[in-house]
Write a protein that holds these residues in place. Structure first.
Motif, PDB file in Angstrom:
ATOM      1  N   PHE A 222       0.832  -1.216   0.000  1.00 41.10           N
ATOM      2  CA  PHE A 222       0.000   0.000   0.000  1.00 41.10           C
ATOM      3  C   PHE A 222       0.854   1.249   0.000  1.00 41.10           C
ATOM      4  O   PHE A 222       2.000   1.246   0.462  1.00 41.10           O
ATOM      5  CB  PHE A 222      -0.923   0.009   1.230  1.00 41.10           C
ATOM      6  CG  PHE A 222      -0.191   0.193   2.536  1.00 41.10           C
ATOM      7  CD1 PHE A 222       0.288  -0.906   3.242  1.00 41.10           C
ATOM      8  CD2 PHE A 222       0.016   1.462   3.065  1.00 41.10           C
ATOM      9  CE1 PHE A 222       0.975  -0.739   4.444  1.00 41.10           C
ATOM     10  CE2 PHE A 222       0.704   1.634   4.267  1.00 41.10           C
ATOM     11  CZ  PHE A 222       1.177   0.531   4.954  1.00 41.10           C
ATOM     12  N   VAL A 223       0.252   2.324  -0.536  1.00 41.92           N
ATOM     13  CA  VAL A 223       0.777   3.668  -0.291  1.00 41.92           C
ATOM     14  C   VAL A 223      -0.359   4.454   0.357  1.00 41.92           C
ATOM     15  O   VAL A 223      -1.454   4.556  -0.208  1.00 41.92           O
ATOM     16  CB  VAL A 223       1.257   4.369  -1.580  1.00 41.92           C
ATOM     17  CG1 VAL A 223       1.534   5.845  -1.293  1.00 41.92           C
ATOM     18  CG2 VAL A 223       2.519   3.712  -2.112  1.00 41.92           C
ATOM     19  N   ALA A 224      -0.102   4.974   1.564  1.00 40.67           N
ATOM     20  CA  ALA A 224      -1.072   5.853   2.228  1.00 40.67           C
ATOM     21  C   ALA A 224      -0.672   7.287   1.916  1.00 40.67           C
ATOM     22  O   ALA A 224       0.447   7.708   2.216  1.00 40.67           O
ATOM     23  CB  ALA A 224      -1.058   5.609   3.734  1.00 40.67           C
ATOM     24  N   LEU A 225      -1.583   8.029   1.271  1.00 35.52           N
ATOM     25  CA  LEU A 225      -1.318   9.435   0.931  1.00 35.52           C
ATOM     26  C   LEU A 225      -2.094  10.299   1.927  1.00 35.52           C
ATOM     27  O   LEU A 225      -3.335  10.253   1.947  1.00 35.52           O
ATOM     28  CB  LEU A 225      -1.739   9.722  -0.507  1.00 35.52           C
ATOM     29  CG  LEU A 225      -0.959   8.937  -1.572  1.00 35.52           C
ATOM     30  CD1 LEU A 225      -1.537   9.187  -2.968  1.00 35.52           C
ATOM     31  CD2 LEU A 225       0.529   9.291  -1.547  1.00 35.52           C
ATOM     32  N   ARG A 226      -1.366  11.011   2.759  1.00 36.01           N
ATOM     33  CA  ARG A 226      -2.018  11.832   3.798  1.00 36.01           C
ATOM     34  C   ARG A 226      -2.182  13.247   3.260  1.00 36.01           C
ATOM     35  O   ARG A 226      -1.232  14.045   3.256  1.00 36.01           O
ATOM     36  CB  ARG A 226      -1.176  11.811   5.081  1.00 36.01           C
ATOM     37  CG  ARG A 226      -1.053  10.396   5.641  1.00 36.01           C
ATOM     38  CD  ARG A 226      -0.232  10.348   6.914  1.00 36.01           C
ATOM     39  NE  ARG A 226       0.031   8.965   7.267  1.00 36.01           N
ATOM     40  CZ  ARG A 226       1.161   8.525   7.844  1.00 36.01           C
ATOM     41  NH1 ARG A 226       2.119   9.383   8.160  1.00 36.01           N
ATOM     42  NH2 ARG A 226       1.318   7.238   8.117  1.00 36.01           N
ATOM     43  N   TYR A 227      -3.422  13.522   2.783  1.00 34.66           N
ATOM     44  CA  TYR A 227      -3.677  14.827   2.160  1.00 34.66           C
ATOM     45  C   TYR A 227      -3.854  15.886   3.225  1.00 34.66           C
ATOM     46  O   TYR A 227      -4.466  15.647   4.254  1.00 34.66           O
ATOM     47  CB  TYR A 227      -4.969  14.869   1.351  1.00 34.66           C
ATOM     48  CG  TYR A 227      -5.329  13.738   0.472  1.00 34.66           C
ATOM     49  CD1 TYR A 227      -4.406  12.845  -0.044  1.00 34.66           C
ATOM     50  CD2 TYR A 227      -6.680  13.581   0.130  1.00 34.66           C
ATOM     51  CE1 TYR A 227      -4.811  11.815  -0.868  1.00 34.66           C
ATOM     52  CE2 TYR A 227      -7.086  12.564  -0.698  1.00 34.66           C
ATOM     53  CZ  TYR A 227      -6.155  11.676  -1.182  1.00 34.66           C
ATOM     54  OH  TYR A 227      -6.574  10.665  -1.994  1.00 34.66           O
ATOM     55  N   PHE A 228      -3.452  17.103   2.874  1.00 33.96           N
ATOM     56  CA  PHE A 228      -3.792  18.271   3.681  1.00 33.96           C
ATOM     57  C   PHE A 228      -5.048  18.889   3.043  1.00 33.96           C
ATOM     58  O   PHE A 228      -5.982  18.147   2.769  1.00 33.96           O
ATOM     59  CB  PHE A 228      -2.546  19.165   3.845  1.00 33.96           C
ATOM     60  CG  PHE A 228      -1.625  18.550   4.891  1.00 33.96           C
ATOM     61  CD1 PHE A 228      -1.045  17.297   4.700  1.00 33.96           C
ATOM     62  CD2 PHE A 228      -1.414  19.164   6.096  1.00 33.96           C
ATOM     63  CE1 PHE A 228      -0.263  16.677   5.683  1.00 33.96           C
ATOM     64  CE2 PHE A 228      -0.624  18.566   7.087  1.00 33.96           C
ATOM     65  CZ  PHE A 228      -0.057  17.329   6.875  1.00 33.96           C
ATOM     66  N   ASN A 229      -5.135  20.185   2.762  1.00 30.64           N
ATOM     67  CA  ASN A 229      -6.412  20.728   2.271  1.00 30.64           C
ATOM     68  C   ASN A 229      -6.434  20.738   0.748  1.00 30.64           C
ATOM     69  O   ASN A 229      -5.595  21.397   0.127  1.00 30.64           O
ATOM     70  CB  ASN A 229      -6.626  22.126   2.840  1.00 30.64           C
ATOM     71  CG  ASN A 229      -6.884  22.073   4.334  1.00 30.64           C
ATOM     72  OD1 ASN A 229      -6.037  21.620   5.091  1.00 30.64           O
ATOM     73  ND2 ASN A 229      -8.051  22.486   4.754  1.00 30.64           N
ATOM     74  N   VAL A 230      -7.399  20.036   0.195  1.00 30.67           N
ATOM     75  CA  VAL A 230      -7.459  19.855  -1.252  1.00 30.67           C
ATOM     76  C   VAL A 230      -8.428  20.876  -1.842  1.00 30.67           C
ATOM     77  O   VAL A 230      -9.561  21.008  -1.361  1.00 30.67           O
ATOM     78  CB  VAL A 230      -7.924  18.426  -1.600  1.00 30.67           C
ATOM     79  CG1 VAL A 230      -7.802  18.177  -3.089  1.00 30.67           C
ATOM     80  CG2 VAL A 230      -7.122  17.402  -0.803  1.00 30.67           C
TER      81      VAL A 230
ATOM     82  N   ASN B 232       4.430   2.309   1.880  1.00 27.74           N
ATOM     83  CA  ASN B 232       4.984   3.574   2.358  1.00 27.74           C
ATOM     84  C   ASN B 232       3.846   4.568   2.619  1.00 27.74           C
ATOM     85  O   ASN B 232       2.700   4.319   2.206  1.00 27.74           O
ATOM     86  CB  ASN B 232       5.939   4.145   1.288  1.00 27.74           C
ATOM     87  CG  ASN B 232       7.128   4.848   1.903  1.00 27.74           C
ATOM     88  OD1 ASN B 232       7.045   5.370   3.003  1.00 27.74           O
ATOM     89  ND2 ASN B 232       8.241   4.856   1.173  1.00 27.74           N
ATOM     90  N   ALA B 233       4.173   5.665   3.272  1.00 24.41           N
ATOM     91  CA  ALA B 233       3.185   6.730   3.534  1.00 24.41           C
ATOM     92  C   ALA B 233       3.815   8.083   3.211  1.00 24.41           C
ATOM     93  O   ALA B 233       4.996   8.299   3.489  1.00 24.41           O
ATOM     94  CB  ALA B 233       2.759   6.694   4.995  1.00 24.41           C
ATOM     95  N   PHE B 234       3.006   8.962   2.614  1.00 22.30           N
ATOM     96  CA  PHE B 234       3.513  10.276   2.196  1.00 22.30           C
ATOM     97  C   PHE B 234       2.504  11.368   2.540  1.00 22.30           C
ATOM     98  O   PHE B 234       1.308  11.209   2.285  1.00 22.30           O
ATOM     99  CB  PHE B 234       3.724  10.314   0.665  1.00 22.30           C
ATOM    100  CG  PHE B 234       4.695   9.294   0.155  1.00 22.30           C
ATOM    101  CD1 PHE B 234       6.060   9.540   0.178  1.00 22.30           C
ATOM    102  CD2 PHE B 234       4.233   8.078  -0.332  1.00 22.30           C
ATOM    103  CE1 PHE B 234       6.959   8.584  -0.290  1.00 22.30           C
ATOM    104  CE2 PHE B 234       5.128   7.117  -0.803  1.00 22.30           C
ATOM    105  CZ  PHE B 234       6.493   7.376  -0.788  1.00 22.30           C
ATOM    106  N   ASN B 235       3.011  12.494   3.031  1.00 18.25           N
ATOM    107  CA  ASN B 235       2.188  13.697   3.145  1.00 18.25           C
ATOM    108  C   ASN B 235       2.053  14.339   1.766  1.00 18.25           C
ATOM    109  O   ASN B 235       3.026  14.365   1.003  1.00 18.25           O
ATOM    110  CB  ASN B 235       2.868  14.731   4.041  1.00 18.25           C
ATOM    111  CG  ASN B 235       2.847  14.355   5.512  1.00 18.25           C
ATOM    112  OD1 ASN B 235       2.034  13.542   5.932  1.00 18.25           O
ATOM    113  ND2 ASN B 235       3.731  14.973   6.281  1.00 18.25           N
ATOM    114  N   LEU B 236       0.882  14.901   1.495  1.00 17.03           N
ATOM    115  CA  LEU B 236       0.704  15.682   0.266  1.00 17.03           C
ATOM    116  C   LEU B 236       0.202  17.074   0.639  1.00 17.03           C
ATOM    117  O   LEU B 236      -0.962  17.249   1.013  1.00 17.03           O
ATOM    118  CB  LEU B 236      -0.279  14.999  -0.680  1.00 17.03           C
ATOM    119  CG  LEU B 236       0.149  13.629  -1.212  1.00 17.03           C
ATOM    120  CD1 LEU B 236      -0.941  13.060  -2.117  1.00 17.03           C
ATOM    121  CD2 LEU B 236       1.477  13.691  -1.965  1.00 17.03           C
TER     122      LEU B 236
END
Ligand code: NAD
Ligand code: UDP
Length: 330
Positions: free
Chosen positions: A163-171, A247-251
């Motif tokens: 998995f890739v977890a994408l941690r969104y901020f304000n879209v 992996n996990a990423f902030n966006l």
């Protein structure tokens, strides 16, 4: 081989489906339309209407599609609603992930890109927020998404589902041609509400709190354009397809804008007064949320194209002008 996009009729999902198709991917969409719009789905995608919690329905989709991987947007995401109705969030979001991983495992599908959120961090101890910072959600929405991340971690260890977890901020923002955009009912996000006031669909705006420890007293948030976000999903999908580990990423943009700065920028773009009142703080709002997003840039090669707030608002305003009643105008 198709990419299965869950929640592809929603705001972020529909922009990602559109971008995937522009880049030549074969796309199938599952959506219950509980908050999404069929008119938002690019017509080149095959559409299956149903609920991801319905495992028999999902099995029929996986039988018909040769699924190479899943991009998962299908969830509820309104923080105040989650405070009032937490079980609704654990049922739709968290149980939805259980059912999905079970069916993915049955069909030997080993890749998932997941919409996570800055709400999994809760009140940050330091700014900017790094992926390695503690995840201590302050509301059931964030908790439900953190539980989904945790489930994927264990499903990876047990079944090898990467998995890739994408941690969104304000879209924010919309496709620049104005053909698709944000249409939530009820709308709770700041920028679309500001633009609804500018368009005369609402009388005024309430700003929730002006006594925070920020330069102008209003909350500071990190805004990312929906097309840059769509790009990150495609890069994350390709990252897994290249055989990389979970992996996990902030966006985010790594830049903060206060709520008042958003209103000022919208006034410039629209040329409208946008009347507002100061209102009490909204429960559960952290003062400042800004992402450290260098990990996504360095590891995924993510290169956001929109770094100017007025240019971002321009795209959202174009959608509002073209579709004053959202998808009901289609
Ligand atoms: P959205 O409500 O527009 O889209 C969600 C889509 O999923 C809708 O089309 C809805 O009909 C569908 N859906 C929901 N539950 C379903 C189910 N059980 N089965 C099938 N379909 C279902 O929301 P959005 O703003 O596009 O957000 C998409 C995702 O991104 C959400 O998971 C949200 O948590 C996450 N997110 C959004 C933001 C933001 O700023 N909009 C920020 C952080 C994270
Ligand atoms: N906000 C506001 N008025 C509104 C909607 C939102 O002042 O009508 C504020 C909210 O309190 C927060 C910021 O705008 O400080 C962004 O809120 P939004 O709901 O758009 O996103 P969130 O940061 O909660 O994910």
């Amino acid at each position: 081989m198709s990419i299965l996009v869950l929640g592809g009729a929603g705001y972020i999902g529909s922009h990602t489906v559109d971008q995937l198709i522009q880049r030549g991917y074969d796309v199938a969409v599952v959506d219950s339309l509980v908050t999404g719009h069929q008119g938002a789905i690019n017509q080149k995608a095959r559409f299956y209407q149903g609920d991801i919690r319905d495992k028999d329905f999902m099995r029929t989709v996986f039988q018909q599609e040769d699924v190479t991987g899943v991009i998962h947007f299908a969830a509820f995401s309104i923080v105040p609603e989650s405070m009032q109705a937490p079980l609704k969030y654990f049922d739709n979001n968290t149980y939805g992930m259980t059912a999905l991983l079970e069916v993915m495992n049955e069909f030997d599908v080993k890749r998932i890109v997941f919409s996570s959120t800055a709400a999994t961090y809760g009140e940050p101890k330091s700014i900017p927020i790094k992926e390695s910072d503690p995840q201590l959600p302050t509301n059931p929405y964030g908790e439900s998404k953190l539980m989904m991340e945790t489930m994927m971690k264990w499903a990876d260890k047990a079944y090898g589902i990467k998995f890739v977890a994408l941690r969104y901020f304000n879209v924010v923002g919309a496709k620049p041609d104005g053909s698709i955009g944000e249409d939530h009912h009820p709308e709770t996000h700041l920028l679309p509400i500001v633009l609804q006031v500018a368009a005369g669909k609402r009388d005024q705006l309430s700003i929730f709190g002006d006594d925070y420890d920020t330069p102008d007293g209003t909350n500071v948030r990190d805004y990312v354009h929906v097309l840059d976000l769509a790009d990150a999903h495609i890069l994350a999908f390709e990252y897994l397809a290249d055989g990389h580990d979970s992996n996990a990423f902030n966006l985010g943009s790594s830049t903060g804008f206060s709520n008042m700065e958003i209103v000022e920028a919208a006034r410039k773009v629209t040329g409208k007064a946008i009347p507002l009142e100061m209102a009490p703080r909204r429960a559960g709002d952290p003062s400042t949320l800004i992402a450290a997003s260098d990990k996504a840039r360095e590891t995924l090669g993510w290169a956001p194209k929109y770094d100017n707030m007025e240019a971002i608002i321009e795209t959202a305003w174009n959608w509002h002008l073209n579709h004053p009643n959202g998808y009901a105008d289609r």
